[in-house]
Design a protein around this motif. Sequence first.
Motif: not given
Ligand code: ARG
Length: 573
Positions: A121, A124-125, A163, A314, A334, A338, A342
């Motif tokens: 993954d 992931s924008i 996102g 998630d 990531v 975060q 996780f």
């Molecule tokens: N879109 C999220 C961000 O910009 C990152 C996503 C990462 N992947 C996930 N499965 N949470 O912070």
Amino acid sequence: MKSRLAAAVAGAYTSAFAAEPPRVPDLCAMLEVPPDPAMGDYALPCFRFAKDLRRSPQSIASALAAAWLSPDLADCAVAGGYLNFALKRGAFTTLTLDAIRSAGDSFAASDEGAGKTIVIDYSSINIAKRMHIGHLWTTMIGHSLKRLFEHLGYKVVGINHLGDWGTQFGKMISAYKRWGSREGVERGGVPALVDLYVRFHKEAALNPALEDEGREWFLKIERGDSEAMELFNWFKELTLRDVERTYRLLGVTFDEYTGESFYIDKMEPVVDELRAKGLLTLSEGASIVDLSADGIPPALILKSDGATLYTTRDLAAAIYRARTYHFDKCLYVVAYHQDLHFRQLFRVLELMGYPWAKDLAHVSYGMVSYEGAPLSTREGRIVYLDDVLDAAITKARALIDEKSPNLPDKDATARAVGIGAIVYAALGSGRIKDVDFRWSRALNFDGETGPYVQYTHARCCSVLSKASAAGLDWSEEREWSPESLGNDEAQAVLLLLSRYPEAVSDAAHRYEPSILTRHVTQIAQAYNRYYYEHRILDGEAENQRAGVILTEAVRDVLRKGLYLLGIDAPERM
Ligand code: ARG
């Protein structure tokens, strides 16, 4: 080389102790590189054999040295509890170059991943936002890991976890309905959407009723209202259209764009399951999973109004991936801000009893700042990724016009070199380190940079075309002289080439492409030293062939190594 040595050690072990030797792969893993090259090329610590053999490590090392049967491969010497090996240059040269030549493109490849799947993954924008410089890390670390694991035989599924869910999309519709126009947004793309969103926040500060309107629109998205969905999907298309160019420049692809909204109808069963397993508790109206036993804050599953959260989506995504792909590993590339998310996510899945929870890994990387301060869209301290890529390509183009005006296909080369500089900068240091983005550094093409390695590759290509033009034939059946590569400079190159498969495997298993970046840089440096000290296309044909074969091996390893990092290798620069 290591496996050859390990096999020879096993032979010596059997004859010295009349005992079953350790397995060759285990011996192989024990071989170290001594801190001082004067001590040899490899060292075997004998401490671990002491218990089985009931002898001191030093006497074990001596006994192995006395029973050493492979003087053609390496000389060995005892140093305390270590057995040090100095490879025999001739044998080492032949073995290494033969191995690279016969493996071709699959040098350093393996089948360890056969039948196994890794989900990654990355990138992931978020919809309706522009990609900024921070996205370079997740995008390129993920992309490189994808190529590395594929090289090791795994099936890799690359996922862009968009996102694309949240109340902000209701606000965006409200802003668009009030102040936007179809043509304006079509023309302006994501930046136009961002402007609308910024305006919404400014106006909502004066007129709080706007917030309610935004919420209304989000409710409509949730209910699948056709006008709301049409606009929401259009925002998504616009975003994907804009980032498409960036991904194309970077050469990055995904197998799936399954974002957060994909899991909307998959969350209810997960919430039910949490409840049935007795994991859900109410706290001030919200549903949470208590993680106080782990010393971390609770995972928020449902807000008091029943709305789901990032973590809920998630959870559904992880379960979906496990069922769909039966992965051996699922990696999330990531940034470390975060980390907590996780930890909570993985722990909740463990508490749910999923055995595969242990196969999830957060591949975190450092925070990216800009000229010494955190990135902030609101304060205008932001660097957009496409601006950086464009600036690097422009600079590369100017350099080419100045230094190689007759190069064919200047645009393509400028693209490869400019992008190579930026990607190398992201993969050049350990991923967990914080990085401060500076324009001057990003646009520097000297010293340890992507263009330096690319240039070395192009130099090898040029040596090879000169050799062919001069009529030299170095095909497999022709004699070449390993002795002529006995000099220190050539040996340094060979040693690095022989350790390249290990660098590839370490980079993959430690989720650390920078290991490979460093290794290809060292190969380039060592080759350039060799190149300056020795005239390759001079003297006896057998000697020329040896230098050309070495050059060809360097070219192939650099090209493939750069490929695994996501960097192109032009033949001319
Ligand atoms: N879109 C999220 C961000 O910009 C990152 C996503 C990462 N992947 C996930 N499965 N949470 O912070």
